[in-house]
Design a protein around this motif. Structure first.
Motif, PDB file in Angstrom:
ATOM      1  N   THR A 127      16.019 -10.193 -10.103  1.00  0.00           N
ATOM      2  CA  THR A 127      15.316 -11.172  -9.302  1.00  0.00           C
ATOM      3  C   THR A 127      15.002 -10.804  -7.899  1.00  0.00           C
ATOM      4  O   THR A 127      13.880 -11.267  -7.474  1.00  0.00           O
ATOM      5  CB  THR A 127      16.197 -12.441  -9.136  1.00  0.00           C
ATOM      6  N   HIS A 128      15.633  -9.996  -7.071  1.00  0.00           N
ATOM      7  CA  HIS A 128      15.364  -9.638  -5.857  1.00  0.00           C
ATOM      8  C   HIS A 128      15.352  -8.014  -5.475  1.00  0.00           C
ATOM      9  O   HIS A 128      16.102  -7.441  -5.871  1.00  0.00           O
ATOM     10  CB  HIS A 128      16.556  -9.870  -4.902  1.00  0.00           C
ATOM     11  N   PHE A 129      14.101  -7.633  -5.195  1.00  0.00           N
ATOM     12  CA  PHE A 129      13.776  -6.194  -5.204  1.00  0.00           C
ATOM     13  C   PHE A 129      13.112  -5.840  -3.672  1.00  0.00           C
ATOM     14  O   PHE A 129      12.515  -6.608  -3.041  1.00  0.00           O
ATOM     15  CB  PHE A 129      12.540  -5.762  -6.173  1.00  0.00           C
ATOM     16  N   ARG A 130      13.533  -4.621  -3.309  1.00  0.00           N
ATOM     17  CA  ARG A 130      12.788  -3.869  -2.246  1.00  0.00           C
ATOM     18  C   ARG A 130      12.089  -2.977  -2.825  1.00  0.00           C
ATOM     19  O   ARG A 130      12.713  -1.931  -3.545  1.00  0.00           O
ATOM     20  CB  ARG A 130      14.031  -3.386  -1.319  1.00  0.00           C
ATOM     21  N   VAL A 131      10.933  -2.756  -2.190  1.00  0.00           N
ATOM     22  CA  VAL A 131       9.993  -1.812  -2.491  1.00  0.00           C
ATOM     23  C   VAL A 131       9.558  -0.974  -1.255  1.00  0.00           C
ATOM     24  O   VAL A 131       9.159  -1.596  -0.214  1.00  0.00           O
ATOM     25  CB  VAL A 131       8.651  -2.281  -3.440  1.00  0.00           C
ATOM     26  N   ARG A 132      10.003   0.395  -1.287  1.00  0.00           N
ATOM     27  CA  ARG A 132       9.388   1.232  -0.188  1.00  0.00           C
ATOM     28  C   ARG A 132       8.163   1.901  -0.772  1.00  0.00           C
ATOM     29  O   ARG A 132       8.478   2.873  -1.507  1.00  0.00           O
ATOM     30  CB  ARG A 132      10.640   2.087   0.470  1.00  0.00           C
ATOM     31  N   ILE A 133       7.041   2.115  -0.341  1.00  0.00           N
ATOM     32  CA  ILE A 133       5.917   2.681  -0.833  1.00  0.00           C
ATOM     33  C   ILE A 133       4.869   3.250   0.026  1.00  0.00           C
ATOM     34  O   ILE A 133       4.560   2.726   1.042  1.00  0.00           O
ATOM     35  CB  ILE A 133       5.162   1.725  -1.883  1.00  0.00           C
ATOM     36  N   ALA A 134       4.331   4.343  -0.304  1.00  0.00           N
ATOM     37  CA  ALA A 134       3.210   4.818   0.404  1.00  0.00           C
ATOM     38  C   ALA A 134       1.953   5.302  -0.530  1.00  0.00           C
ATOM     39  O   ALA A 134       2.437   5.687  -1.782  1.00  0.00           O
ATOM     40  CB  ALA A 134       3.703   6.041   1.248  1.00  0.00           C
ATOM     41  N   ALA A 135       0.869   4.769  -0.459  1.00  0.00           N
ATOM     42  CA  ALA A 135      -0.217   5.012  -1.418  1.00  0.00           C
ATOM     43  C   ALA A 135      -1.429   5.267  -0.538  1.00  0.00           C
ATOM     44  O   ALA A 135      -1.736   4.696   0.386  1.00  0.00           O
ATOM     45  CB  ALA A 135      -0.397   4.076  -2.258  1.00  0.00           C
ATOM     46  N   PRO A 136      -2.386   6.225  -1.162  1.00  0.00           N
ATOM     47  CA  PRO A 136      -3.804   6.295  -0.716  1.00  0.00           C
ATOM     48  C   PRO A 136      -4.231   5.019  -0.625  1.00  0.00           C
ATOM     49  O   PRO A 136      -5.174   4.927   0.201  1.00  0.00           O
ATOM     50  CB  PRO A 136      -4.098   7.530  -1.653  1.00  0.00           C
ATOM     51  N   ALA A 137      -4.053   4.115  -1.652  1.00  0.00           N
ATOM     52  CA  ALA A 137      -4.982   2.768  -1.721  1.00  0.00           C
ATOM     53  C   ALA A 137      -4.899   2.094  -0.247  1.00  0.00           C
ATOM     54  O   ALA A 137      -5.525   1.187  -0.248  1.00  0.00           O
ATOM     55  CB  ALA A 137      -4.499   2.249  -2.976  1.00  0.00           C
ATOM     56  N   PHE A 138      -3.582   2.494   0.205  1.00  0.00           N
ATOM     57  CA  PHE A 138      -3.380   1.509   1.709  1.00  0.00           C
ATOM     58  C   PHE A 138      -4.165   1.741   2.834  1.00  0.00           C
ATOM     59  O   PHE A 138      -4.103   1.194   3.767  1.00  0.00           O
ATOM     60  CB  PHE A 138      -1.871   1.327   1.780  1.00  0.00           C
ATOM     61  N   VAL A 139      -4.739   3.002   2.746  1.00  0.00           N
ATOM     62  CA  VAL A 139      -5.405   3.734   3.991  1.00  0.00           C
ATOM     63  C   VAL A 139      -6.574   2.821   4.300  1.00  0.00           C
ATOM     64  O   VAL A 139      -7.333   2.231   3.583  1.00  0.00           O
ATOM     65  CB  VAL A 139      -5.900   5.213   3.481  1.00  0.00           C
ATOM     66  N   GLY A 140      -6.562   2.230   5.617  1.00  0.00           N
ATOM     67  CA  GLY A 140      -7.603   1.694   6.227  1.00  0.00           C
ATOM     68  C   GLY A 140      -7.562  -0.047   6.059  1.00  0.00           C
ATOM     69  O   GLY A 140      -8.183  -0.571   6.328  1.00  0.00           O
ATOM     70  N   LEU A 141      -6.141  -0.123   5.361  1.00  0.00           N
ATOM     71  CA  LEU A 141      -6.281  -1.800   5.021  1.00  0.00           C
ATOM     72  C   LEU A 141      -4.958  -2.199   5.851  1.00  0.00           C
ATOM     73  O   LEU A 141      -4.259  -1.536   6.397  1.00  0.00           O
ATOM     74  CB  LEU A 141      -5.758  -1.991   3.729  1.00  0.00           C
ATOM     75  N   GLY A 142      -5.207  -3.702   6.243  1.00  0.00           N
ATOM     76  CA  GLY A 142      -4.352  -4.124   7.111  1.00  0.00           C
ATOM     77  C   GLY A 142      -2.857  -4.399   6.217  1.00  0.00           C
ATOM     78  O   GLY A 142      -3.015  -4.244   5.037  1.00  0.00           O
ATOM     79  N   ARG A 143      -1.969  -4.853   6.860  1.00  0.00           N
ATOM     80  CA  ARG A 143      -0.672  -5.202   6.215  1.00  0.00           C
ATOM     81  C   ARG A 143      -0.827  -6.058   4.873  1.00  0.00           C
ATOM     82  O   ARG A 143       0.015  -6.034   3.866  1.00  0.00           O
ATOM     83  CB  ARG A 143       0.589  -5.560   7.201  1.00  0.00           C
TER      84      ARG A 143
END
Length: 91
Positions: A47-63
């Motif tokens: 039910t409760h998860f933490r995700v730590r992630i880095a991805a090229p898709a995030f480049v240039g996007l806001g949080r």
């Protein structure tokens, strides 16, 4: 909900790898620490998860946009009982 339908870290990780091709990824099931809280299923997992992630898709996007990509990828899990998701975008 059957145990097979309850979200788990391995399935969440596989989905994020498929959808976002992350360069770094860690999925942690923190459900046991939330026993008795809103959204807990009484099983201590799923039910409760933490995700730590880095991805090229995030480049240039806001949080917010980065988080939206993660939420959108995990929508099937939210529909299956994932109640809380802590997202940590890594650089």
């Amino acid at each position: 909900m059957t145990a097979a339908a309850i979200p788990n870290a391995a399935a969440i990780e596989a989905r994020l790898r498929e959808q976002l091709a992350p360069s770094a990824l860690e999925v942690i099931d923190e459900s046991a620490a939330h026993a008795g809280h809103a959204g807990a299923n009484g099983l201590g997992y799923g039910t409760h998860f933490r995700v730590r992630i880095a991805a090229p898709a995030f480049v240039g996007l806001g949080r917010v946009a980065q988080h939206r990509l993660v939420y959108d990828a995990l929508r099937p899990f939210t529909d299956a009982g994932l109640h809380a998701l802590a997202i940590e975008i890594q650089r």
